[in-house]
Write an enzyme that holds these catalytic residues in place. Structure first.
Site, short mmCIF file in Angstrom:
data_model
loop_
_atom_site.label_atom_id
_atom_site.label_comp_id
_atom_site.label_asym_id
_atom_site.label_seq_id
_atom_site.Cartn_x
_atom_site.Cartn_y
_atom_site.Cartn_z
N GLU A 217 6.69 -30.41 -30.53
CA GLU A 217 6.18 -29.95 -29.23
C GLU A 217 6.69 -28.52 -29.00
O GLU A 217 7.89 -28.32 -28.84
CB GLU A 217 6.64 -30.88 -28.11
CG GLU A 217 6.12 -30.53 -26.74
CD GLU A 217 6.72 -31.40 -25.65
OE1 GLU A 217 6.88 -30.89 -24.53
OE2 GLU A 217 7.06 -32.57 -25.93
N ASP B 129 11.57 -27.86 -15.69
CA ASP B 129 12.66 -27.79 -16.65
C ASP B 129 14.00 -27.44 -16.01
O ASP B 129 14.07 -26.71 -15.02
CB ASP B 129 12.33 -26.77 -17.74
CG ASP B 129 11.16 -27.22 -18.60
OD1 ASP B 129 11.26 -28.34 -19.13
OD2 ASP B 129 10.17 -26.50 -18.71
#
Length: 258
Positions: A46, A57
């Site tokens: 990924e 994140d």
């Protein structure tokens, strides 16, 4: 057949997906990192497309995004780097990026480039499902790209079933209501959520991400799903690496040991 479909048709447990940020730790590390991830035994790569405001994140991946952008990484540069990678990489490769830079690049141009270089699927965390269905689903399908949606412990059963109905790759199960980052272990509350989704008998395979970092958390997550996604712990492993190939191999072997 899309490589993601082929993978899950042939492997139903302990599927390991590894996330890293393109252009990190150094601008030209993208392909060497991909090669080392494959050699280390992971099943899916990924690639994170660096963005200045990666809202889902935590500090580790935010920092890797900042460094990659400072290194000079861009969407254009990434596609240049990915040209010809399929000569060496045979496992599925997914691009993870936020909607704003993809729209700026041009959605059709982006999808076209993905197909040209050999990308199998996309994860766009801030892409609303209705917008995907109305504007982009036919485009993704035209260019052979599998779209992955995220669910969390707060996602209702109705919404999960709607997501399951409108994708045909895998479902990204966010393990907790938080940002990315390695946590210490998996809680009983999380396991209750994993069981709840497992009992829904969804048609798509499920990978659990956020807080997966080592053999213990990978094995636990894999007990309630088809496997797991590791990001922040992997980013930490490569940040100051003097030998990417060796350090990545050792880390992945430590995760995959039974």
């Amino acid at each position: 057949m899309n490589r993601i479909h082929y993978l899950f048709n042939n492997k139903q447990e302990r599927v390991l997906s590894i996330y890293f940020t393109a252009g990190f730790p150094h601008l030209e590390d993208t392909i060497p990192v991909m090669e080392a991830i494959q050699a280390g035994g992971a099943d899916i790569i990924e690639i994170g497309v660096p963005y200045s405001d990666p809202i889902a994140d935590g500090p580790t991946i935010q920092d890797s995004n900042k460094i990659a952008l400072e290194n000079g990484m861009s969407m254009k540069k990434l596609f240049e780097q990915l040209k010809g990678f399929r000569a060496k990489i045979h496992i599925p490769v997914v691009l993870m990026g936020y909607l704003n830079p993809i729209i700026q690049f041009g959605m059709e141009d982006f999808c076209k480039k993905c197909k040209e270089v050999g990308i199998d699927g996309l994860i766009v965390p801030d892409l609303p499902m209705q917008q995907y269905l109305d504007e982009f689903k036919s485009l993704f399908e035209e260019y052979g790209l599998v779209n992955t949606f995220l669910i969390s412990p707060q996602t209702s059963e109705k919404r999960i079933r709607e997501i399951d109905e409108n994708t045909d790759g895998f479902i990204y199960m966010v393990s907790s209501h938080s940002i990315t980052g390695a946590k210490s272990g998996i809680s009983e509350e999380q396991i209750t959520y994993f069981k709840r989704v497992q009992d829904m008998n969804l048609k798509n395979p499920r990978l659990i991400g956020f807080g997966i970092s080592d053999a213990e958390t990978f094995t636990t997550a894999s007990s309630y799903s088809h496997g797991a996604i590791i990001g922040s712990a992997f980013i930490k492993t490569i940040k100051d690496s003097k030998d990417l190939g060796e350090d990545i191999k050792n880390y992945l072997q430590s995760v995959l040991k039974n």
